[in-house]
Design a protein around this motif. Structure first.
Motif, PDB file in Angstrom:
ATOM      1  N   ARG A  58     -10.078  -6.296  -2.291  1.00  0.00           N
ATOM      2  CA  ARG A  58     -11.459  -6.516  -1.847  1.00  0.00           C
ATOM      3  C   ARG A  58     -12.425  -6.127  -2.973  1.00  0.00           C
ATOM      4  N   ASP A 114      -7.100 -10.823   0.851  1.00  0.00           N
ATOM      5  CA  ASP A 114      -6.471  -9.523   1.088  1.00  0.00           C
ATOM      6  C   ASP A 114      -4.979  -9.675   0.828  1.00  0.00           C
ATOM      7  N   SER A 133      -6.838  -2.204  -2.944  1.00  0.00           N
ATOM      8  CA  SER A 133      -6.967  -3.458  -2.196  1.00  0.00           C
ATOM      9  C   SER A 133      -7.511  -4.520  -3.139  1.00  0.00           C
TER      10      SER A 133
END
Length: 738
Positions: A662, A716, A660
């Motif tokens: 993140r 994201d 991801s």
């Protein structure tokens, strides 16, 4: 009596197909829009129009979609279209020569001061389109001068609301309607001249469009108008397909509703899929009791104000740029207020803040596209601190001034160059302010100074542009000042990729010979005399990248040019100059060894370790690696060769997240104290968190957030849809200009 017309548009049958003719018509439509601007500025007597360009002119399709627009204020394009669609929806009977006036923020205007007019463009009895014009009027009535009242609790206290009224009926001016409007204003002569300038502007559009249609045919002109919008839509959709899919979450704040120093949130969740954008503002604060709200028309204007200049480079500016955009938000928010909520300061409060969050979100997507990463920019001039002045001049006549100097805020830094000084906000692509002498000639205003404010640009590898500042008083025995802003306790001009925010607004007042006192965000009205001094410094632009990555030679140049103070160079940029021993500036060159040591100490302090435990960071290069996507100055999205999984890494190979984007999950979090140059007072409900590489201490991001809430992940990306090869930079295409 002129007969009413059928609002069905001209048939496109018989439109010319010669590409030369069509290009000539296209160019003439753009030129007519500029002729409208010239007519408006030639007739108007308002410095807001003649000097500061706080207005809009444009040509519209029969359905209210704008085909052309000037480059004055980008968030004023949709509101006139809303007025046109209101007329189309309520069945108003229109005739050739009609000129309709309105200013209702719950129909289409941003606030009552934004008086707008439109005219159906009738050629030989058929509707070809519309012309529109809009400008800020200094006073349109209400409980306080300038129609901006911190005391207002409902929209009826903020001035005359005009829904959609024929001011010119079939070519005949309705003097009774004009008199009713002017009677509501404290400045009837100025407003009256502007309204007549509006009429002249619409007359120019009508005459020029008629001439153009008679020469090339109505069907050809209308066909070209449609094609201009369709072409812009196709170009911006193609550009969107070059950006990665995903969700971007940004947030900004405005403080004080005129009554209480409450903090209001403008929350934006941008979802980008393919060639479309969806902006969701549902997480924003409920509407305020005070005048900082915007209506839904203001929300649409704020979004357009950022989308058009951020994505529309190299593309004609028209409704086509907004067709891929969808906006959602329930009624009753600070950015979708419903009657009778006051909205008097919408343009400089909620609407402006909407533009900030949209700009921040779009630039994160640009940064994540190697092709357009060089265009990624921090937030520019995050607020407009308002100063209005009223009273009687030396001849006993009532005067009023809406000072437009605050447009000289700092421009946000770009990924590959510093922001321009005093370049203003992105929603005013061609900002201008009056000469000092013009303001002093037209009103009893006296400048002690107007200058750039050192240190106001957001620190970073690329520095944000400096803001300007003024010190002003009056040349009459007494006048009344009306002062308000947001951003005195909120750093709205946030940085990008580790860049610090630009300086907050500072408003000070010296009464007589007393010491200056801080006014805070919304002091409201107060008297001012020649013995007093009002001083204000506006917000600078946000920075890009870690300030400790800025080339020391650039910092030295900044000092020599008076853009950065020696103290800021040492404390914020970690640059030590030869001969000062790190305690003061009396040298003319950089002490390289001392600078290296100072920067290592500052990076170690972020991690809470000894300097010897910190890895030296790699040099930042502006080129994007072929096998990576840059998410920040020191954040690279790569595909791991062993696992084939996407990872976010630093240039030194430190893995911050896998699977991801993140990346905050693997970064070092620390409480960041903003340097004194940003401002002395942060709102009590806010906190600032820094994110650093856990090995090098390099600054990766700066989050301004609610103190009782955790910072959130702002990006994201849809990794399943991401192909690094397809996003690799392959050179510029048509329209990709700097």
């Amino acid at each position: 009596m002129t007969a009413a017309i059928d609002l069905a548009p001209v048939s496109l049958d018989g439109a010319a197909t010669d590409p030369v003719i069509r290009q000539v018509v296209r160019s003439r439509l753009v030129a007519i829009t500029d002729q409208m601007r010239l007519a408006l500025q030639s007739v108007s007597g308002s410095p807001t129009v003649t000097e500061a360009s706080d207005f809009f002119t444009g040509i519209y399709l029969p359905d209210g979609s704008f085909v052309t627009m000037g480059h004055q204020v980008t968030f004023e394009a949709p509101p006139v279209g809303s007025l046109i669609r209101h007329l189309l929806g309520n069945g108003t009977k229109l005739k050739d020569g009609d000129r309709i006036i309105g200013n209702d923020p719950f129909i289409g205007a941003l606030h009552q001061n934004d008086v707008q007019m439109c005219a159906p463009l009738i050629v030989d009895g058929e509707l070809l389109g519309w012309a529109g014009v809009m400008a800020h009027e200094t006073d349109i009535g209400g409980m306080d001068f300038a129609s901006w009242s911190p005391k207002a609790t409902e929209v009826w206290q903020e001035g005359l609301r005009i829904p959609a009224v024929k001011l010119v009926d079939g070519g005949e001016l309705r003097e009774d309607v004009l008199e009713m409007i002017l009677t509501a204003s404290r400045l009837p002569a100025e407003v009256g001249l502007d309204i007549r300038a509006f009429i002249a502007t619409l007359n120019v559009a009508s005459e020029r469009l008629t001439e153009l249609s008679h020469r090339y045919g109505k069907s050809t002109v209308l066909s070209v108008m449609h094609t201009m919008v369709d072409d812009a839509e196709a170009l911006v959709r193609a550009r969107l397909r070059e950006l990665p899919d995903g969700v971007v979450h940004t947030r900004d704040f405005l403080e004080h509703d005129g009554k209480q120093n409450l903090l209001f949130v403008i929350d934006c969740v941008l979802t980008k899929r393919g060639d479309s954008l969806h902006f969701d503002f549902s997480g924003s604060s409920p509407q305020a009791n005070g005048f900082v709200n915007s209506s839904r028309a203001g929300l649409a204007g704020g979004v357009a104000g950022a989308v058009i200049p951020t994505l529309g480079f190299g593309i004609p500016w028209n409704e086509g740029l907004l067709r891929p955009v969808e906006i959602s938000a329930p009624d009753g928010l600070v950015c979708t207020a419903v009657p009778p909520a006051p909205v008097g300061s919408a343009t400089v409060e909620a609407v402006w803040t909407v533009s900030n969050v949209v700009s921040a979100a779009l630039n994160r997507l640009l940064l994540a596209s190697p092709k357009y990463a060089h265009r990624a920019q921090a937030v520019s001039s995050g607020t407009m601190a308002t100063f209005n002045l009223s009273g009687r001049d030396r001849h006993g006549k009532v005067f009023g001034l809406h000072l437009m100097d605050p447009l000289a805020g700092g421009f946000g830094a770009f990924a590959d160059h510093d922001g321009q000084n005093a370049a203003g906000p992105i929603n005013a692509p061609c900002p201008s302010i009056a000469d000092v002498e013009v303001n002093e000639q037209k009103t009893p205003l006296f400048y002690h100074y107007r200058r750039l404010a050192p240190g106001t640009g957001g620190a970073g590898r690329r520095r944000g542009g400096l803001a300007a500042e003024v010190g002003i008083t009056v040349s009459v025995p007494q006048a009344e000042a009306l002062v308000m802003t947001h951003g005195a306790e909120v750093p709205n001009s946030v940085g990008l990729g580790g860049g610090l925010p630009g300086a907050m607004v500072s408003q000070r007042f010296r009464a007589g010979g007393e010491q200056p006192r801080d006014l805070g965000p919304k002091p409201g009205s107060f008297p001012i005399t020649p013995a007093d001094l009002f001083e204000v410094t506006w917000q600078g632009g946000g920075g890009v990248g870690d300030p400790l990555d800025r080339d020391p030679a650039d910092v030295l140049d900044d000092i020599h040019y008076g853009l950065v103070t020696p103290e800021e160079a040492r404390e914020t940029y970690g640059v030590v100059l030869s001969g000062d021993g790190g305690t003061g500036w009396n040298g003319t060159s950089v002490d390289a060894a001392a600078t290296t040591a100072a920067r290592r100490e500052r990076r170690a302090a972020r991690l809470g370790v000894e300097p010897a435990a910190v890895m030296d960071p790699s040099a930042v290069t502006e080129a994007v690696p072929d096998d990576a996507v840059r998410l920040g100055d020191r954040l690279l999205l790569v595909r791991d060769t062993d696992t084939a999984q996407f990872q976010v890494r630093t240039p030194e190979g430190v893995v911050l997240s896998s699977g991801s984007t993140r990346w905050r999950e693997g970064a070092h979090r620390f409480a960041l104290s903003l340097p004194p140059s940003v401002g002395a007072t942060l709102h009590a409900d806010l906190a600032v968190t820094g994110w650093a590489c856990p090995r090098t201490g390099a600054l990766l991001a700066v989050d301004v957030h609610l103190s009782d809430q955790e910072p959130f992940h702002d990006l994201d990306l849809d990794l399943a849809a991401l192909g690094l090869a397809s996003l690799a930079h392959t050179g510029t295409t048509a329209g990709d200009t700097r």
